[in-house]
Design a protein around this motif. Structure first.
Motif, short mmCIF file in Angstrom:
data_model
loop_
_atom_site.label_atom_id
_atom_site.label_comp_id
_atom_site.label_asym_id
_atom_site.label_seq_id
_atom_site.Cartn_x
_atom_site.Cartn_y
_atom_site.Cartn_z
N PHE A 67 -3.47 59.23 8.57
CA PHE A 67 -4.01 60.26 7.69
C PHE A 67 -2.91 61.05 7.00
CE2 PHE A 67 -7.65 60.05 10.63
CZ PHE A 67 -8.69 60.04 9.73
N TYR A 68 -3.20 61.45 5.80
CA TYR A 68 -2.38 62.42 5.06
C TYR A 68 -3.37 63.44 4.51
CZ TYR A 68 0.80 58.43 4.99
OH TYR A 68 1.58 57.38 5.35
N ASN A 69 -2.99 64.73 4.51
CA ASN A 69 -3.84 65.72 3.87
C ASN A 69 -2.98 66.81 3.24
OD1 ASN A 69 -3.23 67.28 6.21
ND2 ASN A 69 -5.01 66.42 7.22
N GLN A 70 -3.49 67.37 2.17
CA GLN A 70 -2.70 68.33 1.39
C GLN A 70 -3.63 69.14 0.49
OE1 GLN A 70 -0.38 65.13 -0.40
NE2 GLN A 70 -1.23 65.59 -2.40
N ASP A 71 -3.04 70.12 -0.18
CA ASP A 71 -3.75 70.94 -1.16
C ASP A 71 -4.93 71.70 -0.55
OD1 ASP A 71 -1.99 69.90 -3.08
OD2 ASP A 71 -3.34 68.23 -3.52
N PHE A 72 -4.72 72.29 0.61
CA PHE A 72 -5.78 73.04 1.26
C PHE A 72 -6.09 74.31 0.50
CE2 PHE A 72 -4.41 70.37 4.73
CZ PHE A 72 -5.58 70.13 5.44
N ARG A 73 -7.38 74.58 0.34
CA ARG A 73 -7.86 75.83 -0.22
C ARG A 73 -8.98 76.33 0.67
NH1 ARG A 73 -9.45 74.12 -6.05
NH2 ARG A 73 -11.14 75.46 -5.40
N GLY A 74 -9.11 77.63 0.77
CA GLY A 74 -10.15 78.18 1.62
C GLY A 74 -10.80 79.39 1.01
N GLN A 75 -12.02 79.64 1.45
CA GLN A 75 -12.73 80.84 1.06
C GLN A 75 -13.74 81.18 2.15
OE1 GLN A 75 -14.83 80.23 -2.61
NE2 GLN A 75 -15.94 78.46 -1.86
N MET A 76 -14.07 82.45 2.22
CA MET A 76 -15.08 82.92 3.15
C MET A 76 -16.43 82.86 2.46
SD MET A 76 -13.30 83.53 5.83
CE MET A 76 -14.66 84.17 6.82
N LEU A 77 -17.39 82.21 3.08
CA LEU A 77 -18.75 82.18 2.54
C LEU A 77 -19.60 83.30 3.12
CD1 LEU A 77 -19.40 78.33 2.51
CD2 LEU A 77 -18.43 79.78 0.72
N SER A 78 -19.21 83.75 4.31
CA SER A 78 -19.83 84.91 4.95
C SER A 78 -18.80 85.46 5.94
CB SER A 78 -21.13 84.52 5.66
OG SER A 78 -20.85 83.80 6.85
N GLU A 79 -19.18 86.43 6.73
CA GLU A 79 -18.23 86.96 7.71
C GLU A 79 -17.88 85.95 8.79
OE1 GLU A 79 -19.21 90.75 9.38
OE2 GLU A 79 -19.62 91.63 7.42
N ALA A 89 -5.86 61.27 2.28
CA ALA A 89 -5.67 59.84 2.10
C ALA A 89 -5.54 59.25 3.50
CB ALA A 89 -4.43 59.54 1.27
N TYR A 90 -6.08 58.07 3.67
CA TYR A 90 -5.99 57.43 4.98
C TYR A 90 -6.00 55.92 4.83
CZ TYR A 90 -10.98 56.45 4.58
OH TYR A 90 -12.18 56.00 4.14
N ARG A 91 -5.49 55.30 5.87
CA ARG A 91 -5.57 53.83 5.96
C ARG A 91 -5.81 53.48 7.41
NH1 ARG A 91 -0.72 52.13 3.13
NH2 ARG A 91 0.56 53.94 3.41
N LYS A 92 -6.57 52.43 7.62
CA LYS A 92 -6.93 52.02 8.98
C LYS A 92 -5.78 51.34 9.70
CE LYS A 92 -11.73 52.29 8.58
NZ LYS A 92 -12.38 53.17 9.47
N ASN A 93 -4.89 50.69 8.94
CA ASN A 93 -3.72 50.05 9.56
C ASN A 93 -2.64 49.87 8.51
OD1 ASN A 93 -4.02 47.41 8.21
ND2 ASN A 93 -5.86 47.22 9.48
N ALA A 94 -1.50 49.38 8.92
CA ALA A 94 -0.34 49.26 8.02
C ALA A 94 -0.58 48.28 6.88
CB ALA A 94 0.89 48.84 8.81
N LEU A 129 0.91 61.60 -3.18
CA LEU A 129 1.08 62.15 -1.84
C LEU A 129 2.37 62.94 -1.76
CD1 LEU A 129 -0.01 59.20 0.46
CD2 LEU A 129 -1.24 61.31 0.01
N ARG A 130 2.31 64.05 -1.06
CA ARG A 130 3.49 64.84 -0.75
C ARG A 130 3.70 64.78 0.75
NH1 ARG A 130 0.54 68.44 -3.44
NH2 ARG A 130 0.51 69.85 -1.66
N TYR A 131 4.89 64.53 1.17
CA TYR A 131 5.18 64.38 2.60
C TYR A 131 5.92 65.60 3.14
CZ TYR A 131 3.95 59.61 1.43
OH TYR A 131 3.28 58.50 0.99
N ASP A 132 5.32 66.79 2.95
CA ASP A 132 5.98 68.01 3.42
C ASP A 132 5.28 68.60 4.59
OD1 ASP A 132 4.44 68.28 0.76
OD2 ASP A 132 4.12 70.25 1.63
#
Length: 132
Positions: A67-79, A89-94, A129-132
Motif C-alpha cells: 500500500f501507498y497513501n498520500q494527500d490526506f485531508r480531514g474535516q469534522m462532520l460533527s463533534e 495505490a496498492y498492488r497484491k504482489n510484486a 506517488l510520493r515516497y515521503d
C-alpha cells in the motif's frame, strides 16, 4: 456545516488509518476489532458491501498487499464524526500493476478513542506517488 479539524486530530486519524494497513494489525481479529466500530461497514472498489463481521472473518486470511497513501485531508462532520479523504495505490504482489483509488473514511469518537465507522475506495486515474 463542517467544522475545521485540528492538525493534532488529523495526524492521529492518519496514524490510525495507516495502522489498519500494517500486517500485524490486519492479521489479528483482536487488533482489528479494537479499531473498527461495531457499526462499521465498507463499500469496496468493486461495489461489494462488508460489515465488521465480514471484515474480521476475511482480512486476517488475506495476503497483505503493498500500500501507498498520500494527500490526506480531514474535516469534522460533527463533534464525534471525522472524515478523512486520501489517495491510495496498492498492488497484491510484486508482479501486479498498481491500482489507484480515492479513499474516504469516517471515524467516530466513542469517548475512549476513535473507531473506523465507514470506509470506501473508488478507482481513480493514476497519480504520481510520493515516497515521503
Amino acid at each position: 456545516m463542517t467544522q475545521k479539524i485540528t492538525q493534532e486530530l488529523l495526524d492521529e486519524l492518519v496514524s490510525l488509518e495507516r495502522l489498519l494497513l500494517e500486517p500485524h494489525v490486519r492479521e489479528s481479529k483482536e487488533r482489528l476489532s479494537l479499531l473498527l466500530d461495531d457499526d462499521f461497514y465498507e463499500i469496496s472498489a468493486n461495489g461489494l458491501l462488508f460489515d465488521k463481521r465480514h471484515v474480521l472473518a476475511r482480512l486476517p486470511c488475506e495476503k497483505v498487499p503493498q500500500f501507498y497513501n498520500q494527500d490526506f485531508r480531514g474535516q469534522m462532520l460533527s463533534e464525534t464524526i471525522a472524515q478523512l479523504t486520501y489517495h491510495a495505490a496498492y498492488r497484491k504482489n510484486a508482479y501486479s500493476n498498481l491500482q489507484f483509488s480515492l479513499r474516504m473514511s469516517l471515524w467516530r469518537d466513542i469517548g475512549s478513542g476513535w473507531r473506523l465507522l465507514f470506509h470506501q475506495g473508488t478507482p481513480c486515474p493514476e497519480f504520481a506517488l510520493r515516497y515521503d
